[in-house]
Motif scaffolding. Structure first.
Motif, PDB file in Angstrom:
ATOM      1  N   ALA A  74       0.827  -1.221   0.000  1.00  0.00           N
ATOM      2  CA  ALA A  74       0.000   0.000   0.000  1.00  0.00           C
ATOM      3  C   ALA A  74       0.859   1.267   0.000  1.00  0.00           C
ATOM      4  N   GLU A  76       1.281   3.755  -2.228  1.00  0.00           N
ATOM      5  CA  GLU A  76       0.612   4.996  -2.623  1.00  0.00           C
ATOM      6  C   GLU A  76      -0.335   5.486  -1.544  1.00  0.00           C
ATOM      7  N   GLU A  77      -1.076   4.553  -0.920  1.00  0.00           N
ATOM      8  CA  GLU A  77      -1.997   4.928   0.159  1.00  0.00           C
ATOM      9  C   GLU A  77      -1.235   5.561   1.320  1.00  0.00           C
ATOM     10  N   LYS A  78      -0.088   4.987   1.668  1.00  0.00           N
ATOM     11  CA  LYS A  78       0.700   5.516   2.779  1.00  0.00           C
ATOM     12  C   LYS A  78       1.284   6.887   2.451  1.00  0.00           C
ATOM     13  N   ARG A  80      -0.162   9.120   0.544  1.00  0.00           N
ATOM     14  CA  ARG A  80      -1.272  10.078   0.689  1.00  0.00           C
ATOM     15  C   ARG A  80      -1.557  10.356   2.161  1.00  0.00           C
ATOM     16  N   LEU A  81      -1.538   9.313   2.972  1.00  0.00           N
ATOM     17  CA  LEU A  81      -1.732   9.500   4.411  1.00  0.00           C
ATOM     18  C   LEU A  81      -0.643  10.400   4.989  1.00  0.00           C
ATOM     19  N   THR A 102       4.199   3.354   7.606  1.00  0.00           N
ATOM     20  CA  THR A 102       3.452   4.603   7.406  1.00  0.00           C
ATOM     21  C   THR A 102       4.164   5.756   8.088  1.00  0.00           C
ATOM     22  N   THR A 207      -4.152   2.828   7.209  1.00  0.00           N
ATOM     23  CA  THR A 207      -4.815   2.316   6.014  1.00  0.00           C
ATOM     24  C   THR A 207      -6.068   1.543   6.417  1.00  0.00           C
ATOM     25  N   ASN A 208      -6.973   1.372   5.470  1.00  0.00           N
ATOM     26  CA  ASN A 208      -8.271   0.770   5.764  1.00  0.00           C
ATOM     27  C   ASN A 208      -8.174  -0.630   6.349  1.00  0.00           C
ATOM     28  N   GLU A 231      -7.881   6.969   4.859  1.00  0.00           N
ATOM     29  CA  GLU A 231      -8.154   7.031   3.431  1.00  0.00           C
ATOM     30  C   GLU A 231      -9.569   7.569   3.201  1.00  0.00           C
ATOM     31  N   THR A 233     -11.756   6.381   1.445  1.00  0.00           N
ATOM     32  CA  THR A 233     -12.703   5.271   1.357  1.00  0.00           C
ATOM     33  C   THR A 233     -12.936   4.576   2.698  1.00  0.00           C
TER      34      THR A 233
END
Length: 252
Positions: A74, A76-78, A80-81, A102, A207-208, A231, A233
């Motif tokens: 993850a 990209e998600e991290k 953004r976070l 993260t 993350t989710n 996130e 979502t």
């Protein structure tokens, strides 16, 4: 696609990424979400995964894997976070940042024009901040655990006891609105608790896949969280429970 084929693909995805989402699997397999949820129920009953809101995570929780294996998960998600998390900072603050991939992303995202004092027991966080000219960096020594990527034990706890922080960026293994923040390792949890006690506020970027999950060792109650970075979502129902207990929600 046969049931056994779907199950094998789900197991492969869990092994590679640590989590699956029912909606994504339904689209990939060309079946209904009800079919995927039935697959996940059967696999969970067989001990092949653990059900969570919206999907499933690996039976042996991915968050418990060595930090070297989690680095590519993850990404990209991290990132953004991390960008959303550092927006909470202002010059002059003192911070604790503990371990986790993260948190390493957060350290890398800290703007170069912020003057901060940062104490960390994580070598990856320290490395990310080593060339930040305006950060006074304090590396908390102790016994280095390679799987965790952090220093733990009596020497680390003694170093934490000498410091205080405005904010603690806490790397969460599990986060649940009733059980709070949890960790998989007892020594790691002890250091996290010490940092939490010596901080004016806790920030968690998650993350989710870690929402509505819990690990064995308790770190802090949900009411201790000041800022929760998630996130876009993230499930609204879960976030509402944290908001009710005082957390300010920030979307990445």
């Amino acid at each position: 696609m046969l049931t056994d084929e779907r199950h094998q693909l789900i197991r492969d995805r869990l092994a590679a990424e640590g989590r699956v989402l029912a909606g994504e699997l339904a689209s990939r397999f060309g079946v209904s979400e009800d079919t995927v949820r039935r697959d996940l129920r059967e696999m969970a009953k067989a001990g092949q995964c653990r059900r969570v809101y919206g999907g499933a995570v690996a039976a042996a929780p991915f968050a418990a894997a060595p930090v070297s294996l989690r680095g590519g998960h993850a990404v990209e998600e991290k990132m953004r976070l991390a960008r959303a998390a550092v927006a909470l900072l202002s010059s002059g603050q003192s911070l604790f940042i503990d371990g986790g991939t993260t948190n390493a992303a957060i350290a890398s995202a800290i703007p170069r024009d912020l003057e901060l004092t940062i104490a960390t027991n994580s070598l990856s966080v320290a490395s990310a901040l080593s060339d930040h000219a305006l950060v006074e960096l304090i590396v908390l020594g102790g016994r280095f655990d390679r799987d965790l990527g952090t220093c733990v034990g009596a020497d680390t706890l003694a170093a934490v006891a000498q410091l205080g922080a405005d904010l603690f960026f806490l790397g969460s293994c599990g986060l649940d609105a009733s059980r709070g923040v949890t960790a998989f390792d007892s020594a790691e949890a002890e250091v996290k608790r010490a940092m939490a006690r010596n901080s004016a506020g806790i920030v968690i970027a998650v993350t989710n896949d870690k929402l509505a999950t819990a690990a064995p060792y308790r770190v802090a109650g949900p009411e201790a969280i000041r800022h929760l970075v998630v996130e876009k979502t993230a499930p609204a129902a879960i976030l509402a429970d944290f908001e009710h207990q005082g957390a300010e929600i920030h979307f990445a």
